[in-house]
Design a protein around this motif. Structure first.
Motif, PDB file in Angstrom:
ATOM      1  N   LYS A 176      41.689  34.181  54.834  1.00 29.05           N
ATOM      2  CA  LYS A 176      42.828  35.066  54.580  1.00 29.05           C
ATOM      3  C   LYS A 176      42.468  36.233  53.662  1.00 29.05           C
ATOM      4  N   GLY A 177      41.266  36.206  53.086  1.00 33.40           N
ATOM      5  CA  GLY A 177      40.833  37.284  52.206  1.00 33.40           C
ATOM      6  C   GLY A 177      41.566  37.306  50.873  1.00 33.40           C
ATOM      7  N   ILE A 178      41.925  36.121  50.380  1.00 33.26           N
ATOM      8  CA  ILE A 178      42.646  36.005  49.109  1.00 33.26           C
ATOM      9  C   ILE A 178      41.742  35.312  48.090  1.00 33.26           C
ATOM     10  N   SER A 179      41.661  35.880  46.913  1.00 35.26           N
ATOM     11  CA  SER A 179      40.827  35.307  45.852  1.00 35.26           C
ATOM     12  C   SER A 179      41.675  34.472  44.906  1.00 35.26           C
ATOM     13  N   ASN A 233      47.130  36.173  39.480  1.00 38.29           N
ATOM     14  CA  ASN A 233      47.771  37.386  38.984  1.00 38.29           C
ATOM     15  C   ASN A 233      48.908  37.925  39.851  1.00 38.29           C
ATOM     16  N   LYS A 234      48.827  37.744  41.152  1.00 39.34           N
ATOM     17  CA  LYS A 234      49.886  38.255  42.026  1.00 39.34           C
ATOM     18  C   LYS A 234      50.960  37.204  42.314  1.00 39.34           C
ATOM     19  N   TYR A 235      50.536  35.948  42.466  1.00 40.29           N
ATOM     20  CA  TYR A 235      51.465  34.900  42.885  1.00 40.29           C
ATOM     21  C   TYR A 235      51.866  33.940  41.767  1.00 40.29           C
ATOM     22  N   GLY A 236      51.296  34.103  40.580  1.00 36.01           N
ATOM     23  CA  GLY A 236      51.699  33.290  39.440  1.00 36.01           C
ATOM     24  C   GLY A 236      51.208  31.848  39.455  1.00 36.01           C
ATOM     25  N   ILE A 237      50.167  31.569  40.218  1.00 40.38           N
ATOM     26  CA  ILE A 237      49.570  30.230  40.209  1.00 40.38           C
ATOM     27  C   ILE A 237      48.768  30.108  38.913  1.00 40.38           C
ATOM     28  N   SER A 238      48.929  29.012  38.218  1.00 34.52           N
ATOM     29  CA  SER A 238      48.232  28.869  36.936  1.00 34.52           C
ATOM     30  C   SER A 238      46.739  28.620  37.151  1.00 34.52           C
ATOM     31  N   SER A 239      45.962  29.077  36.190  1.00 34.53           N
ATOM     32  CA  SER A 239      44.519  28.838  36.259  1.00 34.53           C
ATOM     33  C   SER A 239      44.227  27.343  36.144  1.00 34.53           C
TER      34      SER A 239
END
Length: 65
Positions: free
Chosen positions: A14-17, A23-29
């Motif tokens: 999907k070409g998503i890092s 940073n864009k979707y708010g998923i925690s590290s």
């Protein structure tokens, strides 16, 4: 055992890092770190990933004996 191998393949396809997820979707590290280490995540997070990546659960996790 549940593995997240399909998750990494889907991200690449999907070409998503992971940077974009954080940073864009708010998923925690911490969630990304849990996946990298093969630890469990909630079904709510699995649902979030399916929505973000527009994919099925099989493209996120897989069961391997």
């Amino acid at each position: 055992m549940i593995t997240y191998k399909p998750f990494w393949e889907t991200l690449k396809k999907k070409g998503i890092s992971t940077y974009t997820l954080i940073n864009k979707y708010g998923i925690s590290s911490a969630t990304i770190d849990r996946i990298k280490k093969g630890n469990g995540i909630t079904t709510a997070k699995l649902n979030d990933f399916c929505e973000i990546l527009d994919c099925n659960i099989e493209e996120i996790i897989k069961f391997e004996k």
